[in-house]
Design a protein around this motif. Sequence first.
Motif, short mmCIF file in Angstrom:
data_model
loop_
_atom_site.label_atom_id
_atom_site.label_comp_id
_atom_site.label_asym_id
_atom_site.label_seq_id
_atom_site.Cartn_x
_atom_site.Cartn_y
_atom_site.Cartn_z
N MET A 186 67.88 79.26 15.67
CA MET A 186 69.08 79.13 14.83
C MET A 186 68.93 77.98 13.83
SD MET A 186 73.04 78.77 16.00
CE MET A 186 74.35 78.63 14.80
N GLY A 187 68.40 76.85 14.28
CA GLY A 187 68.28 75.72 13.38
C GLY A 187 67.37 74.64 13.93
N VAL A 188 66.92 73.78 13.03
CA VAL A 188 66.03 72.67 13.38
C VAL A 188 66.66 71.38 12.85
CG1 VAL A 188 63.75 71.65 13.10
CG2 VAL A 188 63.99 74.14 13.29
N ARG A 189 66.92 70.44 13.74
CA ARG A 189 67.50 69.16 13.33
C ARG A 189 66.37 68.20 12.93
NH1 ARG A 189 72.37 66.25 14.07
NH2 ARG A 189 73.27 68.07 15.09
N LEU A 190 66.59 67.50 11.82
CA LEU A 190 65.67 66.46 11.37
C LEU A 190 66.34 65.11 11.58
CD1 LEU A 190 64.46 68.05 7.99
CD2 LEU A 190 63.47 68.32 10.27
N THR A 191 65.60 64.13 12.07
CA THR A 191 66.18 62.82 12.34
C THR A 191 65.60 61.77 11.40
OG1 THR A 191 64.55 62.41 14.08
CG2 THR A 191 66.66 63.35 14.74
N GLY A 192 66.48 60.85 11.00
CA GLY A 192 66.13 59.76 10.09
C GLY A 192 67.40 59.02 9.74
N PRO A 193 67.42 58.32 8.62
CA PRO A 193 68.64 57.60 8.22
C PRO A 193 69.76 58.59 7.89
CG PRO A 193 67.05 57.58 6.44
CD PRO A 193 66.33 58.14 7.63
N ALA A 194 70.99 58.18 8.17
CA ALA A 194 72.13 59.04 7.88
C ALA A 194 72.31 59.23 6.38
CB ALA A 194 73.39 58.44 8.49
N LEU A 195 72.46 60.48 5.96
CA LEU A 195 72.71 60.80 4.55
C LEU A 195 74.22 60.85 4.33
CD1 LEU A 195 70.04 63.58 3.92
CD2 LEU A 195 69.83 61.10 3.66
N GLY A 247 77.74 61.00 1.72
CA GLY A 247 78.22 61.55 0.46
C GLY A 247 79.72 61.61 0.43
N SER A 248 80.26 62.13 -0.65
CA SER A 248 81.71 62.18 -0.84
C SER A 248 82.35 63.39 -0.15
CB SER A 248 82.04 62.20 -2.33
OG SER A 248 81.43 63.34 -2.95
N LEU A 249 81.55 64.36 0.28
CA LEU A 249 82.08 65.56 0.94
C LEU A 249 81.81 65.49 2.44
CD1 LEU A 249 80.85 68.36 -1.50
CD2 LEU A 249 83.16 67.45 -1.31
N THR A 250 82.84 65.71 3.22
CA THR A 250 82.65 65.83 4.67
C THR A 250 82.71 67.29 5.10
OG1 THR A 250 85.01 65.48 5.03
CG2 THR A 250 83.56 63.54 5.15
N GLY A 251 83.23 68.12 4.25
CA GLY A 251 83.29 69.55 4.54
C GLY A 251 83.61 70.31 3.26
N ILE A 252 83.33 71.59 3.26
CA ILE A 252 83.61 72.45 2.10
C ILE A 252 84.21 73.75 2.62
CG2 ILE A 252 81.74 71.48 0.69
CD1 ILE A 252 80.06 73.92 1.46
N ILE A 253 84.76 74.54 1.72
CA ILE A 253 85.20 75.88 2.10
C ILE A 253 83.98 76.67 2.56
CG2 ILE A 253 86.22 78.02 1.27
CD1 ILE A 253 87.82 76.34 -0.72
N PRO A 312 78.65 65.63 9.73
CA PRO A 312 79.21 64.28 9.61
C PRO A 312 78.30 63.15 10.07
CG PRO A 312 80.90 65.80 10.39
CD PRO A 312 79.61 66.56 10.36
N ASP A 313 77.35 63.41 11.00
CA ASP A 313 76.47 62.32 11.45
C ASP A 313 75.35 62.02 10.46
OD1 ASP A 313 74.67 64.40 11.79
OD2 ASP A 313 74.41 64.12 13.95
N GLY A 314 75.26 62.82 9.37
CA GLY A 314 74.29 62.55 8.31
C GLY A 314 72.87 63.00 8.61
N GLY A 345 79.15 78.86 6.72
CA GLY A 345 79.29 77.51 7.23
C GLY A 345 79.99 76.61 6.23
N GLY A 346 80.51 75.47 6.71
CA GLY A 346 81.32 74.62 5.86
C GLY A 346 80.85 73.19 5.72
N TYR A 347 79.58 72.91 6.05
CA TYR A 347 79.03 71.58 5.80
C TYR A 347 78.36 71.55 4.43
CZ TYR A 347 79.58 70.42 10.79
OH TYR A 347 80.08 70.17 12.03
N PRO A 348 78.43 70.41 3.73
CA PRO A 348 77.71 70.31 2.45
C PRO A 348 76.20 70.43 2.67
CG PRO A 348 78.57 68.17 3.11
CD PRO A 348 79.16 69.18 4.06
N ARG A 349 75.50 70.87 1.62
CA ARG A 349 74.07 71.13 1.75
C ARG A 349 73.29 70.40 0.66
NH1 ARG A 349 75.61 77.02 2.30
NH2 ARG A 349 74.64 77.38 0.29
N LEU A 350 72.09 69.94 1.06
CA LEU A 350 71.15 69.42 0.06
C LEU A 350 70.60 70.55 -0.79
CD1 LEU A 350 68.90 66.85 1.97
CD2 LEU A 350 70.69 66.35 0.31
#
Length: 316
Positions: free
Chosen positions: A224-233, A235-241, A254-256, A269-274
């Motif tokens: 389903m997905g792969v989490r990458l770990t490093g410094p928290a990213l 931004g101004s958006l915590t969620g989107i439609i 939210p944990d960046g 999904g409703g999280y902002p994306r790079l």
Amino acid sequence: MSPAANNEASKGLVVKQAGPLALIQDAGRFGVGHFGVTQGGAADWIAFRWANWLLGNAPNSAALEIVMGGGLSFESESEVRLALAGADLDAQLDGKPLAPNVSFKLLPGQRLVFRQPRQGLRAYLAFPGGLNAPEVLGSRACTAREQLGGLHEDGKPLKAGDRLTWKGAAPAVCRIAEVQGPQMPVSGCRLPIVLGSQIAAFSGRSLFQAFNQPWSVDNRADRMGVRLTGPALLGSLTGIISEGIPLGAVQIPPDGQPIVLMNDRQTIGGYPRLGALTPIACATLAQCLPGTQVWLTPVSASQAQDDYRQQLMVWR
């Protein structure tokens, strides 16, 4: 029953010991996202295509995706030529090492065993003409969460006692040039990403960190997905439609910590994306073991398309 039918029914490969995850996969399920049904399909689509190519199969022929190995073993009931591509899972044929990216002959009574990852994470085992399995919504791909596909139409991995059969007879014998075949990722590999419409919502510092330092592949990773770990990213958006999610979408919860959404992702999904990893980058990430370091590298959509077309040209 005719002699030919008897011969067809007698051929098979029996699962003697189940590994952690062995799933029947093809290219995936398309055109059904509006029903909430995910794509599924081979996570490393490049190795999957090579496995089928080695036998002269159609590119979408159903094959077996083997994750980790973990002692998965088969016993053959008949003579058959199979093909193996992708990760080196320390495969052994009657106790003798079997290298990936080759086709090989299996005789009645012989055992094929997959032990543990030596390089890469997923191996693909192809069969003459493709595996026999029921087709559901245009695909034989297993998706466990939706209980679709597979031998028993429940999306579950192989279990001891399952019997695999295939469609074709004697296949073509093809060989992969060493410089052409699927390459397993090494720590420090680069993952091209096409930036998305929400990229401006991230702080300048976070964007610098996103693309100028390595990320570590977390052990929280599956189809389903792969989490990458490093410094928290940040931004101004915590969620989107909520909106549709493509293969390789890089969501920032939210944990960046980025989550790259793979074949069995949710459809919205409703999280902002790079942005989204390219299809080739998704195949690379699917072979990364936990702890592997990767770099996110922005590319244009046109460059990603050109790279994809060049990859497809290899099999022409």
